[in-house]
Design a protein around this motif. Structure first.
Motif, PDB file in Angstrom:
ATOM      1  N   ARG A 169       0.842  -1.216   0.000  1.00  0.00           N
ATOM      2  CA  ARG A 169       0.000   0.000   0.000  1.00  0.00           C
ATOM      3  C   ARG A 169       0.866   1.250   0.000  1.00  0.00           C
ATOM      4  N   SER A 170       1.919   1.233   0.793  1.00  0.00           N
ATOM      5  CA  SER A 170       2.809   2.391   0.868  1.00  0.00           C
ATOM      6  C   SER A 170       3.533   2.625  -0.456  1.00  0.00           C
ATOM      7  N   ALA A 171       3.987   1.532  -1.090  1.00  0.00           N
ATOM      8  CA  ALA A 171       4.768   1.658  -2.319  1.00  0.00           C
ATOM      9  C   ALA A 171       3.922   2.060  -3.518  1.00  0.00           C
ATOM     10  N   THR A 172       2.599   1.815  -3.459  1.00  0.00           N
ATOM     11  CA  THR A 172       1.732   2.089  -4.618  1.00  0.00           C
ATOM     12  C   THR A 172       0.649   3.117  -4.309  1.00  0.00           C
ATOM     13  N   GLN A 173       0.825   3.866  -3.231  1.00  0.00           N
ATOM     14  CA  GLN A 173      -0.165   4.870  -2.810  1.00  0.00           C
ATOM     15  C   GLN A 173      -1.557   4.256  -2.649  1.00  0.00           C
ATOM     16  N   GLY A 174      -1.580   3.055  -2.115  1.00  0.00           N
ATOM     17  CA  GLY A 174      -2.856   2.388  -1.834  1.00  0.00           C
ATOM     18  C   GLY A 174      -3.526   1.761  -3.040  1.00  0.00           C
ATOM     19  N   LYS A 175      -2.861   1.761  -4.212  1.00  0.00           N
ATOM     20  CA  LYS A 175      -3.501   1.263  -5.434  1.00  0.00           C
ATOM     21  C   LYS A 175      -3.140  -0.186  -5.757  1.00  0.00           C
ATOM     22  N   GLY A 176      -2.171  -0.737  -5.045  1.00  0.00           N
ATOM     23  CA  GLY A 176      -1.756  -2.107  -5.325  1.00  0.00           C
ATOM     24  C   GLY A 176      -2.511  -3.128  -4.497  1.00  0.00           C
ATOM     25  N   GLU A 177      -2.713  -4.313  -5.049  1.00  0.00           N
ATOM     26  CA  GLU A 177      -3.373  -5.409  -4.348  1.00  0.00           C
ATOM     27  C   GLU A 177      -2.581  -6.689  -4.569  1.00  0.00           C
ATOM     28  N   PHE A 178      -2.714  -7.622  -3.634  1.00  0.00           N
ATOM     29  CA  PHE A 178      -2.069  -8.918  -3.847  1.00  0.00           C
ATOM     30  C   PHE A 178      -2.889 -10.018  -3.187  1.00  0.00           C
ATOM     31  N   VAL A 179      -2.755 -11.211  -3.745  1.00  0.00           N
ATOM     32  CA  VAL A 179      -3.328 -12.415  -3.144  1.00  0.00           C
ATOM     33  C   VAL A 179      -2.248 -13.484  -3.199  1.00  0.00           C
ATOM     34  N   MET A 180      -2.313 -14.434  -2.291  1.00  0.00           N
ATOM     35  CA  MET A 180      -1.327 -15.507  -2.313  1.00  0.00           C
ATOM     36  C   MET A 180      -1.970 -16.814  -1.897  1.00  0.00           C
TER      37      MET A 180
END
Length: 708
Positions: free
Chosen positions: A667-678
């Protein structure tokens, strides 16, 4: 789409029954088996499964109003009935319902998309005859799509694909079909074509029926089809083939799992749902077209083909696949494979041998229920007041003890300590833990004698977080949790021999047991199992002591040797030994097995394994560099990438131990625009540095406890 400009004939194909009706005509259970479909709605998280199920229920008249998963009315979708599901906007538990379309009864199970709740998908697919694989028109085949597809193949479940969200910017159904072919290895093809895409998505072209279908009305409850006899010439080379011939051919190939028909729509925009229902009836099997087998334990596990015919006098056989705590006691979901089940009748739990009465029989609609007097082969229903575990088989009172094949249960990959905040709540805490471990085979609990802590294990941080929250909300028992711990494992890299003598004499009868054999690595495909093989010849070790030796070996495998973690991926081969006429006993040989394991394990090139996760990250293209850097720091191995409409999708294999706290970093690296699932991928050796650290920590902890 100019082809359809001259289409003139218009008629209403799907007229939804009045949405103002306050009742639903319950489909009767007494229908022919050919008029039944048992389907699961499965997909990656956020692909629109629950929204699609909501539309299916509305257009079939099962519900009078549609609600959204994250709707502003605070009602929530019908199938997400748990408070936590509505608060978080995700499906946590699979939910069952039933409806009727064109005089065919459809049993539906809506499953979670998040990998932490993969067991809910697993047990649903175990008992279903077919599935609808939902894919996002933008995201396409994503990480959990791969998992769901593997689960379908494990139980040989035929499916059709539904590409959803074609109203979204960047939707591209042709690209998704290519992914279905390349990533899932399906022989897939579109049987629908879109009329417009993104904000211009208006309807679909049904290639088989040669019609363009537009969805009109505020709720999309009128589907009008434009018909042109010449349309078929654009898609079909052989003019002699009739619509019925093509449908029959697609159905045969779908049932054989050699073809996957792909349908299109947008559930949120109320488009494409009715043709999907037609596709379920046309292409997916009824219970009589699926072979289900029970095992006969009295005849070397011989497979017995179940007879799903409702006119058959075959005895009842059913499988309990899901448990819930209901308002009136334990609610047991059961799939009937043969015969019939009657309220007030008697059945036998094959595992326990107990004779049980069926006090109440119901059909479920989310968290609502309707009492029925009897259910038949092919039906999915629920029982009240029957004590059992998930995976138990039930048979008729006078029937032989057949057993349905059990479902696959993945091993937990993460653990943490938990305790009630208030010591006075220990009773409620125990009730909650007992209930959840009974309901969910992937949620495991044990008490650590050394640390004096209760340890819960599961499939991910969210999985355990949800259970901690449910203990608080459902049992009024706030809890404190410790730092998550990764489920490391110990294994070996080479073969080693053992020859161990356990001998103890302290007056009177002593203890004597000698075991000879070797320990072998099982290989990468069996890193989560332990095998024992008795290859002794003669009576040097009496056969009645062999189980005790195996128990000794397995006891050590549970506690580990070099780092305190379970030993997996090994095979213990017992070749010879020695016994004493007086001093040998089960205890002596059990201790000999333990001692032999401690002796041989350090000589077999011990290796510590860690769970490696398949991680999928999506973020705007401008943050690609930052995401790649973060993956590199966390020892991630990039396995693939993709770009769609300014977004990139990154696939990587990353050790679970390095993924803690990644949500905040992303979230910090993408200004809250990134998401991930694992999701869990495999076990792999840790780095030499980490192995040294884990061994050193274990030794220091052991010495510290000895000094106390």
């Amino acid at each position: 789409m100019a082809l359809f400009g001259g289409l003139k004939t218009i008629y209403s194909k799907y007229q939804h029954r009045s949405s103002r009706c306050a009742y639903f005509c319950i489909p009767t259970l007494e229908v022919e088996v050919e008029k039944i479909r048992n389907i699961g709605i499965s997909a990656h998280i956020d692909s629109g499964k629950t929204t699609l199920t909501e539309r299916v229920l509305f257009y079939t008249g099962r519900i009078g109003q549609m609600h959204e998963v994250r709707g502003k009315d605070n009602v929530g979708a019908t199938m997400d009935f748990m408070d936590l599901e509505r608060q978080r906007g995700i499906t946590i538990q699979s939910a069952a319902t039933y409806t009727s379309w064109k005089e065919t009864n459809i049993n539906i199970i809506d499953t979670p998309g998040h990998v932490d709740f993969t067991m809910e998908v697993e047990r649903a697919l175990r008992v279903l005859d077919s599935a609808v694989l939902v894919l996002c028109g933008v995201g396409g085949v994503q990480s959990q799509t791969l998992t769901v597809d593997r689960q379908m193949k494990r139980y040989e479940v035929p499916c059709l694909a539904f590409i959803n969200k074609l109203d979204r910017m960047g939707a591209n159904p042709e690209r998704v079909v290519l992914q279905i072919r390349s990533k899932l290895r399906h022989n897939a093809a579109l049987i629908h074509l879109p009329i417009g895409l993104e904000s211009d998505f208006k309807g679909i072209i049904d290639i088989i029926s040669r019609k363009a279908i537009y969805f009109e009305g505020a709720l999309g409850n009128k589907a009008v089809a434009n018909v042109d006899d010449e349309l078929g010439e654009k898609f079909l080379e052989d003019a002699d083939l009739s619509k019925e011939d093509i449908i029959a051919a697609i159905r045969r190939c779908t049932l054989k799992k050699t073809f996957t028909p792909v349908l299109l729509g947008s559930a949120l925009k109320n488009k494409g749902v009715q043709p999907l229902l037609d596709g379920v009836l046309a292409y997916l099997p009824n219970p009589s077209e699926v072979e289900n087998f029970a095992l006969d334990p009295e005849d070397n596990e011989q497979k017995i083909l179940m007879n799903p015919s409702r006119s058959s006098a075959q005895p009842f056989v059913g499988l309990a696949f899901k448990l819930e705590a209901g308002r009136f006691g334990q609610l047991t979901y059961i799939r009937i494979y043969q015969g019939q089940l009657k309220r007030g009748g008697f059945i036998v739990n094959v595992r326990t041998g107990k004779r049980l009465k069926v006090p109440r029989l119901v059909r479920m609609h989310s968290n609502e229920m309707e009492d029925v007097q009897e259910a038949y082969a092919g039906d999915i229903c629920a029982l009240f007041g029957v004590d059992c575990f998930s995976g138990d088989t039930f048979v008729a009172e006078s029937s032989r003890s057949l057993s349905m094949e059990s479902m696959f249960v993945p091993e937990p990959v993460i653990s943490l300590s938990i305790k009630p905040t208030n010591k006075n709540d220990i009773g409620q805490f125990s009730k909650a833990i007992h209930r959840f471990t009974k309901e969910d085979p992937t949620f495991k609990v044990h008490f650590d004698d050394e640390s004096k802590e209760t340890i819960i294990s599961g499939m991910g941080e969210l999985h355990l977080d949800i259970y901690a929250e449910r203990i608080r909300t459902e049992y009024n028992c706030p809890c404190e949790t410790g730092k998550p711990k990764v489920a490391f494992r110990e294994t070996i890299g080479s073969i080693a021999q053992f020859d161990y003598l356990h001998k103890k004499q302290s007056g009177g009868a002593g203890q004597f047991g000698r075991v000879i054999g070797e320990i072998q690595p099982l290989g990468e495909d069996k890193l989560t199992s332990v095998e024992f093989s008795d290859e002794t010849v003669g009576m040097n070790i009496p056969k009645n002591f062999i189980p005790a030796i195996e128990k000794g070996f397995r006891d050590i495998c549970e506690t580990g040797i070099i780092s305190g973690h379970k030993i997996n991926g090994v095979k213990i081969v017992l070749k010879d030994g020695t016994s004493h006429a007086v001093d040998s006993s089960e205890l002596a040989f059990r201790l000999a097995g333990k001692g032999a394991m401690r002796q041989v394990f350090p000589k077999a090139n011990p290796i510590i394994l860690e769970p490696v996760m398949l991680v999928e990250i999506s973020a705007p293209e401008e943050y690609r560099g930052a995401v790649l850097t973060s993956m590199s720091r966390r020892r991630g191995v990039i396995t693939g990438s993709d770009s769609v409409e300014g977004y990139f999708y990154l696939f990587a294999e990353v050790p679970l131990n390095d993924m803690f706290g990644y949500a905040t970093e992303l979230r910090s690296a993408t200004q809250g625009k990134g998401e991930f699932v694992m999701e869990y991928q495999k076990y792999a050796p840790v780095t030499p540095q980490l192995q040294d650290t884990l061994v050193k920590q274990f030794e220091e902890e052991r010495l510290r406890k000895l000094k106390k």
